[in-house]
Write a protein that holds these residues in place. Structure first.
Motif, PDB file in Angstrom:
ATOM      1  N   PRO A  19      38.989  45.161  20.125  1.00 44.65           N
ATOM      2  CA  PRO A  19      37.907  44.690  19.099  1.00 44.65           C
ATOM      3  C   PRO A  19      36.548  43.571  20.102  1.00 44.65           C
ATOM      4  N   ASP A  20      37.220  42.464  20.038  1.00 43.90           N
ATOM      5  CA  ASP A  20      36.494  41.829  20.448  1.00 43.90           C
ATOM      6  C   ASP A  20      36.238  41.066  22.407  1.00 43.90           C
ATOM      7  N   GLU A  21      36.619  42.493  22.681  1.00 40.02           N
ATOM      8  CA  GLU A  21      36.402  43.027  24.478  1.00 40.02           C
ATOM      9  C   GLU A  21      34.706  43.445  24.923  1.00 40.02           C
ATOM     10  N   ALA A  22      34.168  42.973  25.874  1.00 41.58           N
ATOM     11  CA  ALA A  22      33.352  43.942  26.483  1.00 41.58           C
ATOM     12  C   ALA A  22      33.512  45.098  26.842  1.00 41.58           C
ATOM     13  N   SER A  23      32.460  46.360  26.493  1.00 40.26           N
ATOM     14  CA  SER A  23      32.944  47.428  27.241  1.00 40.26           C
ATOM     15  C   SER A  23      32.706  47.599  28.118  1.00 40.26           C
ATOM     16  N   PHE A  24      32.711  48.936  28.834  1.00 46.17           N
ATOM     17  CA  PHE A  24      32.894  48.964  30.317  1.00 46.17           C
ATOM     18  C   PHE A  24      31.473  49.951  30.076  1.00 46.17           C
ATOM     19  N   ALA A  25      30.542  50.655  29.213  1.00 48.15           N
ATOM     20  CA  ALA A  25      30.209  51.200  28.199  1.00 48.15           C
ATOM     21  C   ALA A  25      29.067  51.968  29.654  1.00 48.15           C
ATOM     22  N   GLY A  26      30.368  52.797  29.757  1.00 51.05           N
ATOM     23  CA  GLY A  26      30.074  54.505  30.759  1.00 51.05           C
ATOM     24  C   GLY A  26      29.747  54.832  32.038  1.00 51.05           C
ATOM     25  N   GLY A  27      30.485  52.571  32.577  1.00 53.31           N
ATOM     26  CA  GLY A  27      30.410  52.042  34.119  1.00 53.31           C
ATOM     27  C   GLY A  27      30.701  52.278  35.215  1.00 53.31           C
ATOM     28  N   VAL A  28      30.067  52.677  36.209  1.00 55.06           N
ATOM     29  CA  VAL A  28      30.846  52.897  37.363  1.00 55.06           C
ATOM     30  C   VAL A  28      31.560  52.016  38.189  1.00 55.06           C
ATOM     31  N   PHE A  29      32.790  52.024  38.680  1.00 58.74           N
ATOM     32  CA  PHE A  29      33.335  52.166  39.315  1.00 58.74           C
ATOM     33  C   PHE A  29      33.375  51.957  41.822  1.00 58.74           C
ATOM     34  N   ALA A  30      34.027  50.893  42.367  1.00 61.65           N
ATOM     35  CA  ALA A  30      34.422  51.541  43.273  1.00 61.65           C
ATOM     36  C   ALA A  30      35.832  50.819  43.985  1.00 61.65           C
ATOM     37  N   VAL A  31      37.213  51.099  44.356  1.00 64.17           N
ATOM     38  CA  VAL A  31      38.305  50.529  44.441  1.00 64.17           C
ATOM     39  C   VAL A  31      38.191  51.299  45.775  1.00 64.17           C
ATOM     40  N   VAL A  32      38.275  49.610  46.690  1.00 63.91           N
ATOM     41  CA  VAL A  32      38.703  49.260  48.185  1.00 63.91           C
ATOM     42  C   VAL A  32      39.992  48.675  48.925  1.00 63.91           C
ATOM     43  N   ARG A  33      40.096  48.776  49.967  1.00 65.97           N
ATOM     44  CA  ARG A  33      41.200  47.707  49.948  1.00 65.97           C
ATOM     45  C   ARG A  33      40.771  46.792  50.654  1.00 65.97           C
ATOM     46  N   THR A  34      41.192  45.522  50.323  1.00 69.81           N
ATOM     47  CA  THR A  34      40.617  44.057  50.405  1.00 69.81           C
ATOM     48  C   THR A  34      40.648  43.574  52.040  1.00 69.81           C
ATOM     49  N   GLY A  35      41.385  43.256  52.802  1.00 70.77           N
ATOM     50  CA  GLY A  35      41.500  43.194  54.025  1.00 70.77           C
ATOM     51  C   GLY A  35      41.962  41.976  53.722  1.00 70.77           C
ATOM     52  N   ASP A  36      40.779  41.238  54.671  1.00 69.84           N
ATOM     53  CA  ASP A  36      41.544  39.759  54.746  1.00 69.84           C
ATOM     54  C   ASP A  36      41.426  39.159  53.184  1.00 69.84           C
ATOM     55  N   ASP A  37      43.240  38.439  53.456  1.00 69.44           N
ATOM     56  CA  ASP A  37      43.832  37.833  52.332  1.00 69.44           C
ATOM     57  C   ASP A  37      43.345  36.807  51.526  1.00 69.44           C
ATOM     58  N   VAL A  38      42.544  36.019  52.549  1.00 69.77           N
ATOM     59  CA  VAL A  38      42.301  34.631  52.241  1.00 69.77           C
ATOM     60  C   VAL A  38      41.097  34.820  51.449  1.00 69.77           C
ATOM     61  N   SER A  39      39.938  35.798  51.606  1.00 70.80           N
ATOM     62  CA  SER A  39      38.353  36.166  51.421  1.00 70.80           C
ATOM     63  C   SER A  39      39.089  36.801  49.713  1.00 70.80           C
ATOM     64  N   TRP A  40      39.991  37.473  49.966  1.00 68.20           N
ATOM     65  CA  TRP A  40      40.340  38.627  48.659  1.00 68.20           C
ATOM     66  C   TRP A  40      40.483  37.106  47.634  1.00 68.20           C
ATOM     67  N   SER A  41      41.707  36.356  47.977  1.00 63.05           N
ATOM     68  CA  SER A  41      42.029  35.523  47.214  1.00 63.05           C
ATOM     69  C   SER A  41      41.418  34.391  46.566  1.00 63.05           C
ATOM     70  N   LEU A  42      39.731  34.199  47.283  1.00 60.94           N
ATOM     71  CA  LEU A  42      39.091  33.297  46.822  1.00 60.94           C
ATOM     72  C   LEU A  42      37.599  34.225  45.593  1.00 60.94           C
TER      73      LEU A  42
END
Length: 463
Positions: free
Chosen positions: A296-319
């Motif tokens: 109940p106290d968490e923000a809604s996604f509000a009917g939003g949109v998403f894209a799931v991608v492959r990350t590639g460089d581990d260091v960049s995405w760890s950051l």
């Protein structure tokens, strides 16, 4: 010496007409317009003209500026500050406007209004996804021939998701899945053990032990789905919107019923991974819908949109993960999301982009990559009228499915072409509706659908 101004004249005012002017989407646009210097409504079209006038007065428009018009002469007699209110979309041919915002939700009426607008040199911002699912490909082709823009409207999920996908492509990201949340969140209250979705509520205390994914993601998702199985989570509108997105992006459904995982926002990169990596997808490059699970106290996604991608460089995405971005536990996938859609509040962006820059959502014209179709929920005898209604425009007795066009029968009937028709023959439970099953399809819709089907991506080079 006096300085010379280089600012030039102010940009012109953009005038729009809107069909379905009494509806909820139209209200958000009409409420937003007075806040914008360059935008004004010119024509309001709705069967309920009195209700349309009352709505505008409630929003602060001067009553004296709202003029009911029933003939071309009435339209011609308007002063520059007056707004035409009409109940016959055929009058749009004689009206003074730059862009049509089509928001009736009626497949036949919306197609007719859009064709008329395009034929008279006006841009079209298509809000009615029902229209787009049947006629969008043909209308976009007609607009291109006439040198005007046909586009889904920003503010609704299809255009927002198409633009979000284009952003990821421009960045060179490897897209695995794109999609949106269902219209309403599943809100679990640990204090009561109940899950609520708008006005539906179930007792599901077992959800407390399912708030994390665990090691077996599909198993956890199956348990969550079972816990809320008495709540209706899917809607024809979701399938319709994903069909529009598929046609504009070339991404297709992974399964015809869509996955609809019950998932928390922070889990999306793990959920929309390939099955071989612990997720639910059988292939890459798909569209889908998920049901938001939150406290109940968490923000809604509000009917939003998403894209799931492959990350590639581990260091960049760890950051990036350290900065709070949603990255899968394996580090191989990330979810980029836009947690809102503001309906007509945002639609002026599409109206102005069309008028000023001849720009549509996305970077490619739509092609028939997917088909919004229907399967009979029960046996439907010949003579059955396929009524359409409700907030989500469901078709009575028919379950919506989204088919990859490559796998769809050539004579499959689009769901919103079948709506409001009568069955010419018996259709068994579970069978797809076919064009030959329909005794009285609307001529304009059948014509635009047949035009769309000839624009195969393989024939047009629009893969």
């Amino acid at each position: 010496m006096q300085a010379t101004s280089t600012t030039g004249p102010p940009p012109p005012t953009v005038r729009y007409a809107i069909t379905g002017a009494r509806g909820g989407f139209a209200r958000t646009l009409l409420a937003q317009t007075p806040r914008m210097e360059r935008l004004r409504p010119s024509v309001l079209c709705d069967l309920d003209t009195e209700g349309t006038v009352a709505l505008c007065v409630e929003l602060g428009y001067p009553a004296a500026a709202l003029r009911a018009c029933s003939t071309p002469g009435d339209l011609a007699a308007l002063s520059g500050d007056e707004i035409a209110v009409i109940d016959d979309a055929a009058l749009l041919e004689h009206a003074d406007y730059d862009v049509l915002v089509e928001a009736t939700g009626s497949p036949a009426a919306g197609t007719d209004a859009a064709r008329l607008a395009i034929g008279t040199g006006r841009h079209v911002v298509m809000v009615s996804k029902e229209v787009d699912s049947v006629s969008g490909v043909a209308l976009a082709a007609l607009a291109a021939e006439r040198g005007v823009v046909y586009t889904p409207g920003i503010g609704d999920q299809p255009a927002n998701l198409i633009e979000w996908y284009e952003r990821t492509r421009l960045l060179g990201l490897d897209v695995v899945a794109i999609g949106k949340s269902g219209e309403y969140d599943l809100v679990f209250d640990p204090a009561t053990g109940r899950v609520r979705q708008l006005d539906q509520e179930v007792h599901a205390p077992e959800m407390a032990s399912l708030l994390t994914l665990g090691e077996d993601v599909p198993a956890t998702l199956a348990s969550r789905a079972l816990a809320v199985s008495d709540i209706t989570r899917s809607a024809a509108a979701d399938y319709c919107e994903m069909g529009v997105v598929a046609n504009f992006t070339g991404l297709v459904p992974d399964v015809e019923s869509l996955h609809y995982p019950v998932a928390r926002t922070a889990e999306l990169a793990d959920v929309y991974a390939l099955a071989e990596d612990g997720g639910i997808l059988t292939r890459s490059g798909v569209v889908d819908v998920f049901s938001v699970l939150r406290l109940p106290d968490e923000a809604s996604f509000a009917g939003g949109v998403f894209a799931v991608v492959r990350t590639g460089d581990d260091v960049s995405w760890s950051l990036l993960a350290q900065k709070g971005h949603v990255v899968s536990r394996s580090g191989r996938y990330a979810c980029l999301y836009l947690p809102y859609h503001l309906m007509g509040v945002e639609t002026p962006l599409s109206v102005l982009a069309a008028a000023d820059h001849h720009r549509a959502a996305g970077s490619r014209p739509p092609a028939p990559h997917a088909v919004l179709a229907g399967r009979a929920r029960t046996a439907l005898p010949a003579g059955t009228r396929l009524d359409m209604g409700g907030h989500h425009h469901d078709v009575t007795g028919v379950a919506p499915v989204l088919l990859d066009s490559a796998d769809a029968p050539a004579d499959v009937a689009p769901l919103y072409l079948a709506a409001h028709t009568t069955l010419a023959r018996d259709v068994a439970a579970g069978e797809l509706l076919l064009l030959g099953d329909l005794a009285d399809p609307e001529d304009t819709l059948l014509d635009t659908w047949n035009q769309a089907r000839t624009r195969s991506p393989l024939n047009t080079g629009e893969q």
